[in-house]
Design a protein around this motif. Structure first.
Motif, PDB file in Angstrom:
ATOM      1  N   GLN B 110      48.932  23.123  47.595  1.00 49.69           N
ATOM      2  CA  GLN B 110      47.823  23.181  46.661  1.00 49.69           C
ATOM      3  C   GLN B 110      46.860  22.084  47.113  1.00 49.69           C
ATOM      4  O   GLN B 110      47.261  21.164  47.817  1.00 49.69           O
ATOM      5  N   CYS B 111      45.597  22.184  46.746  1.00 48.54           N
ATOM      6  CA  CYS B 111      44.642  21.206  47.270  1.00 48.54           C
ATOM      7  C   CYS B 111      43.512  20.982  46.274  1.00 48.54           C
ATOM      8  O   CYS B 111      43.054  21.925  45.634  1.00 48.54           O
ATOM      9  N   ILE B 112      43.093  19.728  46.140  1.00 49.53           N
ATOM     10  CA  ILE B 112      41.901  19.444  45.346  1.00 49.53           C
ATOM     11  C   ILE B 112      40.695  19.550  46.268  1.00 49.53           C
ATOM     12  O   ILE B 112      40.670  18.941  47.337  1.00 49.53           O
ATOM     13  N   VAL B 113      39.713  20.359  45.845  1.00 53.70           N
ATOM     14  CA  VAL B 113      38.614  20.749  46.716  1.00 53.70           C
ATOM     15  C   VAL B 113      37.298  20.245  46.139  1.00 53.70           C
ATOM     16  O   VAL B 113      37.075  20.324  44.929  1.00 53.70           O
ATOM     17  N   LYS B 114      36.421  19.746  47.014  1.00 56.13           N
ATOM     18  CA  LYS B 114      35.154  19.237  46.488  1.00 56.13           C
ATOM     19  C   LYS B 114      34.251  20.388  46.061  1.00 56.13           C
ATOM     20  O   LYS B 114      34.332  21.499  46.581  1.00 56.13           O
ATOM     21  N   GLN B 115      33.353  20.061  45.138  1.00 57.94           N
ATOM     22  CA  GLN B 115      32.529  21.068  44.484  1.00 57.94           C
ATOM     23  C   GLN B 115      31.680  21.861  45.475  1.00 57.94           C
ATOM     24  O   GLN B 115      31.542  23.076  45.336  1.00 57.94           O
ATOM     25  N   SER B 116      31.144  21.195  46.501  1.00 58.32           N
ATOM     26  CA  SER B 116      30.245  21.900  47.415  1.00 58.32           C
ATOM     27  C   SER B 116      30.997  22.985  48.191  1.00 58.32           C
ATOM     28  O   SER B 116      30.433  24.028  48.515  1.00 58.32           O
ATOM     29  N   LEU B 117      32.285  22.737  48.480  1.00 61.12           N
ATOM     30  CA  LEU B 117      33.080  23.756  49.173  1.00 61.12           C
ATOM     31  C   LEU B 117      33.438  24.890  48.206  1.00 61.12           C
ATOM     32  O   LEU B 117      33.435  26.066  48.558  1.00 61.12           O
ATOM     33  N   TRP B 118      33.730  24.492  46.970  1.00 55.27           N
ATOM     34  CA  TRP B 118      34.068  25.454  45.917  1.00 55.27           C
ATOM     35  C   TRP B 118      32.952  26.486  45.765  1.00 55.27           C
ATOM     36  O   TRP B 118      33.184  27.660  45.549  1.00 55.27           O
ATOM     37  N   GLU B 119      31.693  26.013  45.910  1.00 52.44           N
ATOM     38  CA  GLU B 119      30.537  26.884  45.717  1.00 52.44           C
ATOM     39  C   GLU B 119      29.960  27.401  47.028  1.00 52.44           C
ATOM     40  O   GLU B 119      28.924  28.057  47.031  1.00 52.44           O
ATOM     41  N   SER B 120      30.619  27.086  48.140  1.00 50.91           N
ATOM     42  CA  SER B 120      30.081  27.467  49.442  1.00 50.91           C
ATOM     43  C   SER B 120      29.958  28.984  49.573  1.00 50.91           C
ATOM     44  O   SER B 120      30.858  29.735  49.213  1.00 50.91           O
ATOM     45  N   PRO B 121      28.806  29.449  50.103  1.00 52.05           N
ATOM     46  CA  PRO B 121      28.636  30.893  50.271  1.00 52.05           C
ATOM     47  C   PRO B 121      29.613  31.470  51.296  1.00 52.05           C
ATOM     48  O   PRO B 121      29.907  32.664  51.261  1.00 52.05           O
ATOM     49  N   TYR B 122      30.119  30.633  52.210  1.00 47.55           N
ATOM     50  CA  TYR B 122      31.001  31.148  53.255  1.00 47.55           C
ATOM     51  C   TYR B 122      32.470  31.086  52.838  1.00 47.55           C
ATOM     52  O   TYR B 122      33.190  32.065  52.877  1.00 47.55           O
ATOM     53  N   ALA B 130      42.122  31.462  46.342  1.00 45.47           N
ATOM     54  CA  ALA B 130      43.441  30.889  46.613  1.00 45.47           C
ATOM     55  C   ALA B 130      43.956  30.092  45.423  1.00 45.47           C
ATOM     56  O   ALA B 130      45.112  29.682  45.399  1.00 45.47           O
ATOM     57  N   GLY B 131      43.082  29.850  44.453  1.00 36.91           N
ATOM     58  CA  GLY B 131      43.526  29.109  43.276  1.00 36.91           C
ATOM     59  C   GLY B 131      43.627  27.612  43.514  1.00 36.91           C
ATOM     60  O   GLY B 131      44.415  26.929  42.864  1.00 36.91           O
ATOM     61  N   TYR B 132      42.843  27.087  44.451  1.00 38.90           N
ATOM     62  CA  TYR B 132      42.816  25.637  44.630  1.00 38.90           C
ATOM     63  C   TYR B 132      42.125  24.994  43.433  1.00 38.90           C
ATOM     64  O   TYR B 132      41.599  25.681  42.560  1.00 38.90           O
ATOM     65  N   ILE B 133      42.117  23.651  43.419  1.00 35.08           N
ATOM     66  CA  ILE B 133      41.641  22.941  42.235  1.00 35.08           C
ATOM     67  C   ILE B 133      40.279  22.314  42.526  1.00 35.08           C
ATOM     68  O   ILE B 133      40.146  21.545  43.474  1.00 35.08           O
ATOM     69  N   SER B 134      39.287  22.634  41.718  1.00 34.03           N
ATOM     70  CA  SER B 134      37.956  22.044  41.913  1.00 34.03           C
ATOM     71  C   SER B 134      37.937  20.624  41.380  1.00 34.03           C
ATOM     72  O   SER B 134      38.425  20.360  40.284  1.00 34.03           O
ATOM     73  N   ASN B 135      37.343  19.717  42.142  1.00 34.59           N
ATOM     74  CA  ASN B 135      37.297  18.325  41.671  1.00 34.59           C
ATOM     75  C   ASN B 135      36.256  18.127  40.580  1.00 34.59           C
ATOM     76  O   ASN B 135      36.120  17.050  40.020  1.00 34.59           O
ATOM     77  N   ALA B 136      35.502  19.198  40.267  1.00 31.48           N
ATOM     78  CA  ALA B 136      34.494  19.079  39.213  1.00 31.48           C
ATOM     79  C   ALA B 136      35.044  19.493  37.849  1.00 31.48           C
ATOM     80  O   ALA B 136      34.312  19.480  36.861  1.00 31.48           O
ATOM     81  N   LEU B 137      36.311  19.860  37.791  1.00 32.87           N
ATOM     82  CA  LEU B 137      36.902  20.220  36.496  1.00 32.87           C
ATOM     83  C   LEU B 137      36.846  19.029  35.546  1.00 32.87           C
ATOM     84  O   LEU B 137      36.955  17.888  35.980  1.00 32.87           O
ATOM     85  N   PRO B 138      36.707  19.298  34.238  1.00 33.01           N
ATOM     86  CA  PRO B 138      36.832  18.206  33.276  1.00 33.01           C
ATOM     87  C   PRO B 138      38.200  17.542  33.434  1.00 33.01           C
ATOM     88  O   PRO B 138      39.175  18.211  33.797  1.00 33.01           O
TER      89      PRO B 138
END
Lengths: 83, 257
Positions: B110-122, B130-138
């Motif tokens: 599992q991995c904590i992923v930065k917001q810009s990658l979470w929203e990346s168009p690619y 994949a259900g990774y974890i966004s670092n922008a979560l509350p």
């Protein structure tokens, strides 16, 4: 508790609990940028303030608070609203 | 002349692999994930299967890079990763390939992923699917997602720098990993990644390939137990202390190997 006592209490939390150098804590100091707090610290600070005032706060209550003075003002206002 | 040919080969090869990484990632998000979604109802199992597919993709990716001699991979202390499930795995973040290497080594990550990658168009669809974890979560949701990962016995990968290291600047760790580890009482497996000569750095174009074939080293090092750190301090102080410890560890590792 007066607004000024609140400010002093917040200041001592910042210094004791969050290792912020005392001389950096001014009313205008911004929590994130100047005092190096992060979002988890913000939640921890809110919990501290809840214990202090015996009130329940939501993180949203502090959404617009950016500086130390903002936090004191918010808590002060909510205590007055409650009283 | 041979040198030049070798270089051209590596530029073409690297470009090819980038295309595969992005194209393959998008294809998996568009084809494999929906198939898993249709056949797997349980969200936990679905996440697990999707993450395993990514592991296979990344493993074959590293395997073929090695086979085509575009880079060398030097792994140390891998046996320690056997105990990593249910732990937090943290690493420094010099290059674009770091997460690919780590996930290739860990079938259940599992991995904590930065917001810009979470929203990346690619790669956004791959990362979200994949259900990774966004670092922008509350904060509370972030902690809950991490707890879930540990309960599921996956390796929780975190790059405490939050993004790739800015070349020439000192490493700057964020505190989130420390607070999460202390709150959940996790053991932290430290991993050090280096690349010589440096390549795929932050702010570097993929085709700016190094003069020699790069050697990526993944060194699985010490395991840190953090539970005792809460004995003397409140968590905010303990987190700051933990960040200093880990920073010192990496400074030493990167200076002295």
């Amino acid at each position: 508790m007066s607004r000024d006592e609140l400010y002093q209490q917040i200041k001592s939390y910042l210094v004791d609990v969050f290792e912020v150098p005392a001389d950096k804590v001014t009313p205008d100091a911004r929590l994130y940028e100047d005092l190096d707090l992060d979002s988890i610290d913000a939640v921890d600070l809110i919990v501290k303030l809840q214990d202090l005032t015996d009130q329940k706060f939501k993180p949203d209550d502090f959404k617009s608070a950016r500086t130390v003075a903002d936090v004191a003002d918010r808590v002060d206002a909510m205590m007055k609203a409650q009283a | 002349m041979l040198d030049r040919l070798g270089r051209i080969y590596r530029i073409l090869g690297t470009g090819f692999f980038f295309a595969i990484l992005f194209g393959g990632g998008a294809a998996i998000a568009a084809i494999a994930f929906p198939i898993v979604g249709l056949t797997t109802r349980d969200p936990r199992l679905r996440r697990e299967r999707n993450q395993y597919i990514i592991h296979l993709l990344f493993r074959s990716y590293i395997g073929s890079m090695r086979l085509m001699r575009l880079a060398f991979f030097d792994y140390r202390g891998l046996d320690k990763l056997r105990d990593a499930p249910g732990r937090m795995v943290i690493a420094n973040h010099p290059s674009l390939l770091d997460v690919v290497m780590l996930m290739a080594l860990m079938p259940r990550a599992q991995c904590i992923v930065k917001q810009s990658l979470w929203e990346s168009p690619y790669l956004g669809r791959l990362v979200r699917g994949a259900g990774y974890i966004s670092n922008a979560l509350p904060t509370e949701q972030l902690i809950e997602a991490c707890r879930q990962s540990i309960d599921d016995k996956t390796c929780l990968i975190v790059f405490p720098e939050g993004t790739r290291t800015t070349p020439g600047e000192p490493m700057r760790l964020q505190r989130g990993f420390a607070n999460v580890a202390l709150m959940l009482g996790l053991d932290i497996q430290l991993v050090t990644i280096t690349c010589t000569p440096p390549t795929l750095l932050k702010g570097q174009k993929w085709y700016a390939i190094p003069p020699r074939r790069p050697v990526f080293r993944v060194d699985v090092g010490e395991m840190l137990s953090v539970k005792h750190m809460l004995n003397d301090h409140g968590r905010p102080l303990a987190a700051r202390k933990l960040v200093r410890m880990v920073s010192a560890y990496y400074e030493d590792k990167l200076a002295n190997g």
